[in-house]
Design a protein around this motif. Structure first.
Motif, PDB file in Angstrom:
ATOM      1  N   THR A 224       1.053  -1.162   0.048  1.00  0.00           N
ATOM      2  CA  THR A 224       0.176   0.102  -0.037  1.00  0.00           C
ATOM      3  C   THR A 224       0.708   1.195   0.037  1.00  0.00           C
ATOM      4  O   THR A 224       2.111   1.025   0.360  1.00  0.00           O
ATOM      5  CB  THR A 224      -0.841  -0.005   1.439  1.00  0.00           C
ATOM      6  N   HIS A 283      -2.830  -8.190   4.647  1.00  0.00           N
ATOM      7  CA  HIS A 283      -4.430  -8.119   4.597  1.00  0.00           C
ATOM      8  C   HIS A 283      -5.187  -6.970   4.061  1.00  0.00           C
ATOM      9  O   HIS A 283      -6.221  -7.216   3.576  1.00  0.00           O
ATOM     10  CB  HIS A 283      -4.844  -8.260   6.386  1.00  0.00           C
ATOM     11  N   ASN A 284      -4.512  -5.903   3.610  1.00  0.00           N
ATOM     12  CA  ASN A 284      -5.211  -4.747   3.173  1.00  0.00           C
ATOM     13  C   ASN A 284      -4.590  -4.339   1.799  1.00  0.00           C
ATOM     14  O   ASN A 284      -4.964  -3.239   1.409  1.00  0.00           O
ATOM     15  CB  ASN A 284      -4.737  -3.496   4.191  1.00  0.00           C
ATOM     16  N   ASN A 466      -8.507  -0.332  12.611  1.00  0.00           N
ATOM     17  CA  ASN A 466      -9.741  -1.058  12.473  1.00  0.00           C
ATOM     18  C   ASN A 466     -10.627  -0.543  13.911  1.00  0.00           C
ATOM     19  O   ASN A 466     -10.140  -0.627  14.812  1.00  0.00           O
ATOM     20  CB  ASN A 466      -9.665  -2.508  12.715  1.00  0.00           C
TER      21      ASN A 466
END
Length: 473
Positions: A224, A283-284, A466
């Protein structure tokens, strides 16, 4: 003119005449291959946070990677290859030093302003000392101090950025850590970072000429932020993982540029190329780990088992699969052995893979591998792997029968538990205490994720951003 000078001049003229006679009817092409006996060039292509099954050669049916797949077909695909850490910075520290990074306190992610120990030797240090041109490109993430700069760690040239991540597009006023730089001087660029790094990698190969080179090409793709070029997004506009597909396509294009240049220059056969991810898929970023459990940041297979290719056409037959237990730590030892460079009492944890790939040696390059980051550890011996979360407990798996790590054998095979615990404790005695940690919030995330996965449950949160984590605080 002295008699000595006259004799030397005559010898030179005779030598030149002889060479002209030999080559009288032979055109010498600029892309004629170097002699197979010469030292090989070495390229490490390290990608960032890539999913285990997100390349065609690893079984992906929805992401297009024709150039990387071609590299795999021309080389060896490893099925049981691992990095030494499940997060970016310590994984890179292990790869570039050829030893468990915990031996010099580089255990947690980030660098805490400390980075690599001043006395630790990098693979670039060794190659530079032995006459190689050395190039580092892309993401560094191994320290921000001047003493940690790639130019101080064995690299003649550095074209990249110091931070762990940044935009793929130009930043108006970047920090010193996030700016694209060339040996400390800011580079103002246009376009897309993956293309910029790919183009520079080709330029460096052209500039190296007849001198052998070592290149550490560390793309930030597919970490990312999820940024892609408009034309690539358009190409994959109907794709279920549109942005990741576009980023992966650009990465593959630039690997193709590099391989084509090696071919054009006639040096592909005598160039060792490694391709791997620094850890498991995040995970992102929409990555996939297939049947592996876990993801980046945890000690399950999805965190540290990675896609791994090695190609060296002069020495190793292509289109092969190797199933032995392998580590990114092996890149250092394999590369300097291939170049006939003495290890000079470096005390590396990696091993030379070449004899295993040529059939001179049989079995696994490693009998055991270990992982540790702060409160979580893992040990692997043969087919068995144990994961331990401090103040919680341990789980044991037989990976041959249960690659997905769902069937806990801890209470069923006490002898194997004892063996793994004893070997791990002996290894742990050789380590330094970590020189920094990751803070209590990330510690809480790690504890929650590992406990959930050890119980075969879905984690309620996977990072500190989160809402469920903020609620749990």
């Amino acid at each position: 003119m002295s008699i000595k000078k006259i004799v030397i001049l005559c010898l030179v003229l005779v030598s030149v005449a002889s060479c002209k006679s030999v080559n009288k009817n032979k055109e010498v092409s600029s892309n004629e291959p170097k002699e197979s006996s010469s030292q090989p060039n070495v390229i490490v292509i390290l990608v960032d946070d890539a999913g285990y099954v997100d390349f065609g050669f690893m079984g992906s049916e929805d992401l297009q990677t024709p150039n990387i797949d071609r590299l795999a077909k021309n080389g060896v695909k490893f099925t049981d290859a691992h990095v030494s850490a499940t997060v970016c910075a310590p994984s890179r520290a292990g790869l570039i030093t050829g030893k468990y990074q915990q031996r010099f306190g580089f255990e947690a992610n980030g660098t805490a302003g400390i980075g690599l120990s001043d006395d630790v030797v990098t693979v670039a240090d060794v190659f530079k000392k032995n006459g190689y041109n050395t190039y580092a490109l892309g993401k560094w993430h191994l320290g921000e101090d001047n003493s940690d700069h790639p130019n101080q760690r064995g690299f003649d040239n550095f074209y990249g950025f110091i931070a762990g991540s940044r935009s793929y597009f130009p930043i108006k006023n970047p920090s010193k850590e996030k700016m694209l730089q060339n040996n400390g001087e800011r580079v103002v660029f246009e376009g897309y970072m993956t293309d910029v790094l790919g183009n520079q990698s080709v330029k460096y190969i052209e500039e190296s000429k007849d001198k052998p080179f070592f290149m550490y090409l560390a793309y930030n793709a597919v970490h990312t932020p999820m940024h892609a070029k408009k034309e690539d997004l358009e190409k994959f506009k109907d794709h279920s993982r549109k942005v990741l597909a576009a980023m992966t396509w650009s990465l593959d294009e630039n690997v193709g540029k590099l391989m084509d240049k090696l071919e054009d220059l006639g040096i592909k056969d005598n160039t060792i190329v490694y391709f791997l991810s620094d850890n498991g898929g995040a995970h992102n970023n929409d990555s996939k780990t297939g049947e592996l459990k876990g993801w980046k940041g945890n000690k399950f297979e999805g965190g540290h088992r990675v896609p791994f290719i090695m190609s060296w056409p002069n020495k190793i037959k292509g289109n092969k699969t190797f199933n032995g237990l392998t580590s990114s730590l092996d890149i250092f030892a394999t590369s300097i052995a291939a170049a006939n460079i003495d290890q000079e009492n470096l005390q590396l944890d990696g091993v030379n893979l070449v004899p295993y790939l040529t059939g001179e040696k049989l079995g696994d390059p490693h009998e055991s591998l270990f992982w540790k980051k702060l409160e979580v550890s893992a040990a692997r011996i043969g087919d068995y792997k144990m994961i331990t979360l401090n103040n919680y407990g341990s789980v044991l798996y037989n990976l041959k029968d249960d690659l997905g790590e769902t069937n806990n054998l801890f209470s069923i095979e006490p002898n194997m538990v004892d063996t793994l615990q004893t070997n791990y404790k002996n290894w742990e005695k050789t380590l330094m205490n970590p020189l920094w940690d990751e803070g209590k919030d990330w510690l809480k995330v790690s504890n929650h994720v590992h406990q959930s996965l050890m119980e075969n449950k879905e984690a309620a949160f996977k990072d500190i951003w989160n809402p469920a984590f903020k609620k749990a605080k």
